[in-house]
Design a protein around this motif. Structure first.
Motif, PDB file in Angstrom:
ATOM      1  N   ASP A  58       0.869  -1.177   0.000  1.00 49.88           N
ATOM      2  CA  ASP A  58       0.000   0.000   0.000  1.00 49.88           C
ATOM      3  C   ASP A  58       0.904   1.225   0.000  1.00 49.88           C
ATOM      4  OD1 ASP A  58      -2.240  -1.548  -0.013  1.00 49.88           O
ATOM      5  OD2 ASP A  58      -2.992  -0.902   1.935  1.00 49.88           O
ATOM      6  N   ILE A  59       1.158   1.754  -1.177  1.00 53.00           N
ATOM      7  CA  ILE A  59       2.109   2.849  -1.344  1.00 53.00           C
ATOM      8  C   ILE A  59       1.716   4.031  -0.453  1.00 53.00           C
ATOM      9  CG2 ILE A  59       3.021   4.519  -3.013  1.00 53.00           C
ATOM     10  CD1 ILE A  59       2.449   2.313  -5.182  1.00 53.00           C
ATOM     11  N   GLY A  60       2.669   4.518   0.309  1.00 47.95           N
ATOM     12  CA  GLY A  60       2.460   5.692   1.155  1.00 47.95           C
ATOM     13  C   GLY A  60       1.822   5.419   2.504  1.00 47.95           C
ATOM     14  N   ALA A  61       1.248   4.237   2.694  1.00 51.73           N
ATOM     15  CA  ALA A  61       0.503   3.962   3.922  1.00 51.73           C
ATOM     16  C   ALA A  61       1.409   3.935   5.151  1.00 51.73           C
ATOM     17  CB  ALA A  61      -0.261   2.645   3.796  1.00 51.73           C
ATOM     18  N   ALA A  62       2.610   3.400   5.013  1.00 51.02           N
ATOM     19  CA  ALA A  62       3.523   3.349   6.155  1.00 51.02           C
ATOM     20  C   ALA A  62       3.896   4.753   6.602  1.00 51.02           C
ATOM     21  CB  ALA A  62       4.772   2.556   5.802  1.00 51.02           C
ATOM     22  N   HIS A 221     -13.503   1.282  15.790  1.00 54.14           N
ATOM     23  CA  HIS A 221     -12.421   1.120  14.840  1.00 54.14           C
ATOM     24  C   HIS A 221     -12.658   1.986  13.609  1.00 54.14           C
ATOM     25  CE1 HIS A 221     -15.559  -1.925  14.172  1.00 54.14           C
ATOM     26  NE2 HIS A 221     -15.399  -1.625  12.887  1.00 54.14           N
ATOM     27  N   LEU A 222     -11.566   2.250  12.904  1.00 51.93           N
ATOM     28  CA  LEU A 222     -11.608   2.960  11.629  1.00 51.93           C
ATOM     29  C   LEU A 222     -10.675   2.246  10.665  1.00 51.93           C
ATOM     30  CD1 LEU A 222     -11.334   6.702  12.719  1.00 51.93           C
ATOM     31  CD2 LEU A 222     -13.253   5.696  11.456  1.00 51.93           C
ATOM     32  N   GLN A 223     -11.131   2.080   9.439  1.00 49.94           N
ATOM     33  CA  GLN A 223     -10.261   1.580   8.378  1.00 49.94           C
ATOM     34  C   GLN A 223     -10.299   2.598   7.242  1.00 49.94           C
ATOM     35  OE1 GLN A 223      -9.606  -2.610   7.757  1.00 49.94           O
ATOM     36  NE2 GLN A 223     -10.209  -2.424   5.613  1.00 49.94           N
ATOM     37  N   VAL A 224      -9.143   3.160   6.935  1.00 51.45           N
ATOM     38  CA  VAL A 224      -9.070   4.254   5.966  1.00 51.45           C
ATOM     39  C   VAL A 224      -8.235   3.845   4.756  1.00 51.45           C
ATOM     40  CG1 VAL A 224      -7.079   5.289   7.159  1.00 51.45           C
ATOM     41  CG2 VAL A 224      -8.508   6.707   5.657  1.00 51.45           C
ATOM     42  N   GLU A 225      -8.638   4.342   3.592  1.00 52.68           N
ATOM     43  CA  GLU A 225      -7.910   4.166   2.345  1.00 52.68           C
ATOM     44  C   GLU A 225      -7.563   5.554   1.789  1.00 52.68           C
ATOM     45  OE1 GLU A 225      -7.262   1.309   0.513  1.00 52.68           O
ATOM     46  OE2 GLU A 225      -8.519  -0.214   1.484  1.00 52.68           O
ATOM     47  N   PHE A 226      -6.267   5.828   1.619  1.00 53.73           N
ATOM     48  CA  PHE A 226      -5.826   7.035   0.938  1.00 53.73           C
ATOM     49  C   PHE A 226      -5.459   6.685  -0.505  1.00 53.73           C
ATOM     50  CE2 PHE A 226      -4.827   7.682   5.415  1.00 53.73           C
ATOM     51  CZ  PHE A 226      -5.297   8.973   5.640  1.00 53.73           C
ATOM     52  N   ARG A 227      -5.717   7.585  -1.429  1.00 52.83           N
ATOM     53  CA  ARG A 227      -5.349   7.293  -2.813  1.00 52.83           C
ATOM     54  C   ARG A 227      -3.838   7.419  -2.966  1.00 52.83           C
ATOM     55  NH1 ARG A 227      -8.329  10.907  -6.698  1.00 52.83           N
ATOM     56  NH2 ARG A 227      -6.288  11.791  -7.197  1.00 52.83           N
ATOM     57  N   GLN A 228      -3.237   6.426  -3.580  1.00 53.49           N
ATOM     58  CA  GLN A 228      -1.785   6.292  -3.560  1.00 53.49           C
ATOM     59  C   GLN A 228      -1.048   7.426  -4.258  1.00 53.49           C
ATOM     60  OE1 GLN A 228      -1.209   2.318  -5.085  1.00 53.49           O
ATOM     61  NE2 GLN A 228      -1.859   1.373  -3.157  1.00 53.49           N
ATOM     62  N   ASP A 229      -1.606   7.950  -5.334  1.00 52.80           N
ATOM     63  CA  ASP A 229      -0.895   9.020  -6.035  1.00 52.80           C
ATOM     64  C   ASP A 229      -0.829  10.291  -5.195  1.00 52.80           C
ATOM     65  OD1 ASP A 229      -3.741   9.041  -6.495  1.00 52.80           O
ATOM     66  OD2 ASP A 229      -3.445  10.600  -7.998  1.00 52.80           O
ATOM     67  N   LEU A 230      -1.697  10.417  -4.199  1.00 57.72           N
ATOM     68  CA  LEU A 230      -1.720  11.607  -3.355  1.00 57.72           C
ATOM     69  C   LEU A 230      -0.769  11.509  -2.169  1.00 57.72           C
ATOM     70  CD1 LEU A 230      -5.567  12.315  -3.286  1.00 57.72           C
ATOM     71  CD2 LEU A 230      -3.831  13.294  -4.810  1.00 57.72           C
ATOM     72  N   ILE A 231      -0.376  10.290  -1.794  1.00 59.62           N
ATOM     73  CA  ILE A 231       0.478  10.125  -0.609  1.00 59.62           C
ATOM     74  C   ILE A 231       1.809   9.443  -0.942  1.00 59.62           C
ATOM     75  CG2 ILE A 231      -1.501  10.089   0.960  1.00 59.62           C
ATOM     76  CD1 ILE A 231      -1.058   7.025   1.216  1.00 59.62           C
ATOM     77  N   ALA A 232       2.121   9.278  -2.229  1.00 60.18           N
ATOM     78  CA  ALA A 232       3.353   8.576  -2.611  1.00 60.18           C
ATOM     79  C   ALA A 232       4.603   9.383  -2.261  1.00 60.18           C
ATOM     80  CB  ALA A 232       3.328   8.257  -4.104  1.00 60.18           C
ATOM     81  N   SER A 233       4.502  10.707  -2.282  1.00 59.44           N
ATOM     82  CA  SER A 233       5.643  11.561  -1.936  1.00 59.44           C
ATOM     83  C   SER A 233       5.558  11.952  -0.466  1.00 59.44           C
ATOM     84  CB  SER A 233       5.635  12.827  -2.796  1.00 59.44           C
ATOM     85  OG  SER A 233       4.518  13.642  -2.471  1.00 59.44           O
ATOM     86  N   ASP A 234       6.684  12.351   0.101  1.00 53.68           N
ATOM     87  CA  ASP A 234       6.684  12.788   1.500  1.00 53.68           C
ATOM     88  C   ASP A 234       5.779  14.002   1.722  1.00 53.68           C
ATOM     89  OD1 ASP A 234       8.331  10.735   2.267  1.00 53.68           O
ATOM     90  OD2 ASP A 234      10.156  11.941   2.333  1.00 53.68           O
ATOM     91  N   GLY A 236       3.114  14.858   0.036  1.00 54.42           N
ATOM     92  CA  GLY A 236       1.737  14.401  -0.100  1.00 54.42           C
ATOM     93  C   GLY A 236       1.290  13.626   1.121  1.00 54.42           C
ATOM     94  N   ALA A 237       2.157  12.745   1.598  1.00 57.00           N
ATOM     95  CA  ALA A 237       1.814  11.977   2.802  1.00 57.00           C
ATOM     96  C   ALA A 237       1.617  12.904   3.994  1.00 57.00           C
ATOM     97  CB  ALA A 237       2.906  10.952   3.097  1.00 57.00           C
ATOM     98  N   ALA A 238       2.484  13.921   4.108  1.00 58.94           N
ATOM     99  CA  ALA A 238       2.359  14.864   5.219  1.00 58.94           C
ATOM    100  C   ALA A 238       1.048  15.645   5.134  1.00 58.94           C
ATOM    101  CB  ALA A 238       3.552  15.819   5.218  1.00 58.94           C
ATOM    102  N   LYS A 239       0.673  16.057   3.927  1.00 60.22           N
ATOM    103  CA  LYS A 239      -0.567  16.822   3.752  1.00 60.22           C
ATOM    104  C   LYS A 239      -1.782  16.008   4.187  1.00 60.22           C
ATOM    105  CE  LYS A 239      -3.610  18.665   0.159  1.00 60.22           C
ATOM    106  NZ  LYS A 239      -3.771  18.962  -1.298  1.00 60.22           N
ATOM    107  N   TRP A 240      -1.858  14.765   3.706  1.00 63.20           N
ATOM    108  CA  TRP A 240      -3.047  13.965   3.983  1.00 63.20           C
ATOM    109  C   TRP A 240      -3.048  13.405   5.391  1.00 63.20           C
ATOM    110  CZ3 TRP A 240      -7.452  14.085   1.466  1.00 63.20           C
ATOM    111  CH2 TRP A 240      -7.441  14.719   0.222  1.00 63.20           C
ATOM    112  N   ALA A 241      -1.871  13.157   5.959  1.00 63.05           N
ATOM    113  CA  ALA A 241      -1.816  12.750   7.367  1.00 63.05           C
ATOM    114  C   ALA A 241      -2.285  13.898   8.257  1.00 63.05           C
ATOM    115  CB  ALA A 241      -0.401  12.330   7.744  1.00 63.05           C
ATOM    116  N   ALA A 242      -1.917  15.126   7.901  1.00 63.63           N
ATOM    117  CA  ALA A 242      -2.348  16.286   8.683  1.00 63.63           C
ATOM    118  C   ALA A 242      -3.854  16.489   8.574  1.00 63.63           C
ATOM    119  CB  ALA A 242      -1.609  17.538   8.210  1.00 63.63           C
ATOM    120  N   LEU A 243      -4.386  16.363   7.369  1.00 62.94           N
ATOM    121  CA  LEU A 243      -5.824  16.548   7.162  1.00 62.94           C
ATOM    122  C   LEU A 243      -6.620  15.480   7.905  1.00 62.94           C
ATOM    123  CD1 LEU A 243      -7.519  17.487   3.838  1.00 62.94           C
ATOM    124  CD2 LEU A 243      -8.408  15.601   5.188  1.00 62.94           C
TER     125      LEU A 243
END
Length: 254
Positions: A58-62, A221-234, A236-243
């Motif tokens: 899962d690209i970006g999930a980690a 519980h929560l199970q979330v899916e982020f779209r990979q093209d939005l979180i593949a870069s650092d 992008g991951a920071a933006k969506w983790a913050a949101l």
């Protein structure tokens, strides 16, 4: 004459643990955090390029998981091997737990496995990962009356010709105690493109981790899916983790 030294590949850990404050009442898990293949499996016969694709992890999930854990000082467990070695979010009895083909891509190293091959992968990677989550659950239950389990995933922006227009989505089953208010909180920030069981629902007949560790205990519980093209870069991951973290803080009062 002395013999040349032999290099022994370092053992690949079955999970990575992030320490945190169990009293916060929230723990993080990431089933498909890694695309690593143990050296003895020789890349499962795939190219390096294939192992960077969504079929392997899962690209970006980690990265998102680690950012959320750091922000809220949360404990987390991240799986250590690729989902192609064994999928830690599938029952080992499910043939899809060690797939021979994913998204029209054959996985040569998973063809013709014996029951003993499958059992070895389960004992090396699946069991230690879930034992670590169980240990984390025990600690969480001792520290908080009703701990929340957050499972972080990511989805390919396109699969089988279907475009995924949702930048982020929540997967739920019958228990929507957190999914419903989180949808509201996310839609305030993102708009109505937030997915509700799109493209995936949380299915106890298919998913493993949340049903076993949270649902059977009656925990939120929560199970979330982020779209990979939005979180593949650092960034992008920071933006969506913050949101997502802002929405999480609103709903859980963190």
């Amino acid at each position: 004459m002395s013999q040349p030294a032999t290099t022994v590949p370092a053992a690949l850990p079955p999970f990575t643990a992030i320490s945190g404050d169990y009293g916060r009442g929230l723990i993080v898990i990431c089933d498909h955090a890694s695309n690593a293949i143990p050296a003895d499996l020789q890349g499962l016969g795939l190219s390096a390029a294939d192992l960077q694709r969504h079929i392997a992890w899962d690209i970006g999930a980690a990265r998102v998981s680690a950012l959320l854990a750091a922000r809220f000082k949360l404990p987390a467990i991240l799986a250590g091997v690729s989902r192609l070695v064994i999928d830690c979010n599938r029952d080992p009895g499910d043939p899809a737990s060690i797939p021979s083909e994913v998204d029209r891509t054959p996985i040569p190293g998973n063809a013709h496995l014996t029951v003993w091959d499958r059992a070895e992968r389960m004992s090396r990677w699946f069991v230690p990962y879930h034992n670590a989550i169980e240990a984390m659950m025990t600690a969480a239950l001792a520290a908080a009356r009703d701990p929340v389990v957050l499972s972080v995933h990511s989805m390919a922006p396109e699969l089988g010709g279907e475009l995924r227009t949702w930048p982020v989505a929540l997967s739920s089953h019958e228990d929507k105690r957190l999914a419903t208010p989180m949808l509201v909180a996310l839609r305030k920030r993102v708009g109505f493109l937030v997915g509700d069981n799109q493209p995936y629902a949380l299915d106890p007949a298919e998913d493993y981790t949340v049903p076993v560790h949270a649902m059977r205990r009656g925990l939120r519980h929560l199970q979330v899916e982020f779209r990979q093209d939005l979180i593949a870069s650092d960034p992008g991951a920071a933006k969506w983790a913050a949101l997502f973290g802002d929405a999480l803080a609103e709903v859980l009062g963190l």
